[in-house]
Write a protein that holds these residues in place. Structure first.
Motif, PDB file in Angstrom:
ATOM      1  N   THR A 170      40.425  16.298-107.321  1.00  0.00           N
ATOM      2  CA  THR A 170      40.462  17.335-106.512  1.00  0.00           C
ATOM      3  C   THR A 170      41.454  18.447-107.753  1.00  0.00           C
ATOM      4  O   THR A 170      41.442  19.401-107.883  1.00  0.00           O
ATOM      5  CB  THR A 170      41.727  17.127-105.702  1.00  0.00           C
ATOM      6  OG1 THR A 170      42.600  16.881-106.797  1.00  0.00           O
ATOM      7  CG2 THR A 170      41.628  16.461-104.491  1.00  0.00           C
ATOM      8  N   ASN A 171      41.576  17.933-109.167  1.00  0.00           N
ATOM      9  CA  ASN A 171      42.034  18.654-110.550  1.00  0.00           C
ATOM     10  C   ASN A 171      40.869  18.854-111.904  1.00  0.00           C
ATOM     11  O   ASN A 171      41.068  19.234-111.879  1.00  0.00           O
ATOM     12  CB  ASN A 171      42.904  17.793-111.225  1.00  0.00           C
ATOM     13  CG  ASN A 171      43.826  17.369-110.113  1.00  0.00           C
ATOM     14  OD1 ASN A 171      44.323  18.259-109.611  1.00  0.00           O
ATOM     15  ND2 ASN A 171      44.338  16.502-110.504  1.00  0.00           N
ATOM     16  N   ARG A 172      39.306  18.173-111.049  1.00  0.00           N
ATOM     17  CA  ARG A 172      38.723  18.309-111.852  1.00  0.00           C
ATOM     18  C   ARG A 172      38.096  19.397-112.098  1.00  0.00           C
ATOM     19  O   ARG A 172      37.525  20.186-113.763  1.00  0.00           O
ATOM     20  CB  ARG A 172      36.988  17.307-111.597  1.00  0.00           C
ATOM     21  CG  ARG A 172      37.436  15.234-111.571  1.00  0.00           C
ATOM     22  CD  ARG A 172      36.058  15.176-111.547  1.00  0.00           C
ATOM     23  NE  ARG A 172      36.525  13.174-111.623  1.00  0.00           N
ATOM     24  CZ  ARG A 172      36.176  11.954-110.258  1.00  0.00           C
ATOM     25  NH1 ARG A 172      35.905  13.298-109.229  1.00  0.00           N
ATOM     26  NH2 ARG A 172      36.976  11.615-110.317  1.00  0.00           N
ATOM     27  N   ALA A 173      37.683  20.758-111.500  1.00  0.00           N
ATOM     28  CA  ALA A 173      37.752  21.833-110.961  1.00  0.00           C
ATOM     29  C   ALA A 173      38.129  22.339-112.444  1.00  0.00           C
ATOM     30  O   ALA A 173      38.268  23.374-113.150  1.00  0.00           O
ATOM     31  CB  ALA A 173      37.382  22.677-110.052  1.00  0.00           C
ATOM     32  N   ALA A 174      39.652  22.720-112.626  1.00  0.00           N
ATOM     33  CA  ALA A 174      40.390  22.635-112.504  1.00  0.00           C
ATOM     34  C   ALA A 174      40.586  22.305-114.972  1.00  0.00           C
ATOM     35  O   ALA A 174      40.691  22.834-115.450  1.00  0.00           O
ATOM     36  CB  ALA A 174      42.228  22.288-112.401  1.00  0.00           C
ATOM     37  N   VAL A 175      40.495  20.838-114.694  1.00  0.00           N
ATOM     38  CA  VAL A 175      39.913  20.194-115.712  1.00  0.00           C
ATOM     39  C   VAL A 175      38.766  20.355-116.100  1.00  0.00           C
ATOM     40  O   VAL A 175      38.907  21.561-118.048  1.00  0.00           O
ATOM     41  CB  VAL A 175      40.041  19.062-115.850  1.00  0.00           C
ATOM     42  CG1 VAL A 175      39.825  18.848-117.656  1.00  0.00           C
ATOM     43  CG2 VAL A 175      41.483  17.856-115.287  1.00  0.00           C
ATOM     44  N   ARG A 176      37.593  21.427-115.757  1.00  0.00           N
ATOM     45  CA  ARG A 176      36.635  21.742-116.253  1.00  0.00           C
ATOM     46  C   ARG A 176      36.108  23.060-116.835  1.00  0.00           C
ATOM     47  O   ARG A 176      36.627  23.408-118.041  1.00  0.00           O
ATOM     48  CB  ARG A 176      35.215  21.499-115.001  1.00  0.00           C
ATOM     49  CG  ARG A 176      34.647  20.194-114.950  1.00  0.00           C
ATOM     50  CD  ARG A 176      33.504  20.333-114.001  1.00  0.00           C
ATOM     51  NE  ARG A 176      33.126  18.873-113.642  1.00  0.00           N
ATOM     52  CZ  ARG A 176      33.260  18.452-112.661  1.00  0.00           C
ATOM     53  NH1 ARG A 176      33.996  18.916-111.856  1.00  0.00           N
ATOM     54  NH2 ARG A 176      33.254  17.244-112.416  1.00  0.00           N
ATOM     55  N   GLY A 177      36.989  23.749-116.286  1.00  0.00           N
ATOM     56  CA  GLY A 177      37.903  24.826-116.268  1.00  0.00           C
ATOM     57  C   GLY A 177      38.533  25.262-117.982  1.00  0.00           C
ATOM     58  O   GLY A 177      37.805  25.830-118.374  1.00  0.00           O
ATOM     59  N   GLU A 178      39.102  24.524-118.017  1.00  0.00           N
ATOM     60  CA  GLU A 178      40.496  24.187-118.931  1.00  0.00           C
ATOM     61  C   GLU A 178      39.628  23.980-120.650  1.00  0.00           C
ATOM     62  O   GLU A 178      39.628  24.291-121.884  1.00  0.00           O
ATOM     63  CB  GLU A 178      41.342  23.630-118.887  1.00  0.00           C
ATOM     64  CG  GLU A 178      42.539  23.743-118.001  1.00  0.00           C
ATOM     65  CD  GLU A 178      43.466  22.651-117.900  1.00  0.00           C
ATOM     66  OE1 GLU A 178      44.191  22.181-119.356  1.00  0.00           O
ATOM     67  OE2 GLU A 178      44.553  22.613-117.181  1.00  0.00           O
TER      68      GLU A 178
END
Length: 128
Positions: A89-97
């Motif tokens: 659930t956090n992968r998209a946010a980490v990819r964005g960062e």
């Protein structure tokens, strides 16, 4: 009596070096003071080498060199290493960062470390 911990910024050549330098500053050579951002924040809360009354200063000398070493390139390296370990659930946010860091934008590791100190030990950080 205020205790001063000195971070020799020229020795901070990346995140792993920061953990080593910070551990030695607080707990002597070979000492530890967290090996990830959450543990670092916990250590700043007391009981891990800092005075119980919280009367300490972290004097980060030559911080501009550390800022460079903990900049976007190192931040991108760190985010890449985290990507496979974060909850889905956090992968998209980490990819964005990660995309931001690779483009030379966004918060760096240096920024994050400074923010953690300012939050957990307000007024304790001196950037010199």
């Amino acid at each position: 009596m205020t205790v001063t911990y000195v971070i020799p910024g020229a020795e901070v050549t990346g995140l792993d070096a920061f953990w080593t330098v910070m551990g030695a500053a607080v707990n002597g050579p070979g000492g530890s003071f967290g090996r990830n951002l959450d543990a670092f924040a916990d250590c700043l809360g007391g009981g891990h080498g800092t005075p119980d009354d919280g009367d300490f200063v972290i004097e980060w000398r030559d911080h501009a060199r550390s800022r460079d070493a903990l900049g976007h390139e190192e931040t991108a390296r760190w985010l890449r290493s985290r990507l496979g370990r974060v909850h889905e659930t956090n992968r998209a946010a980490v990819r964005g960062e990660l995309a931001e860091a690779e483009a030379g934008r966004g918060r760096t590791l240096f920024d994050r470390l400074v923010e953690i100190v300012e939050e957990k030990a307000p007024g304790a950080l001196r950037l010199v």
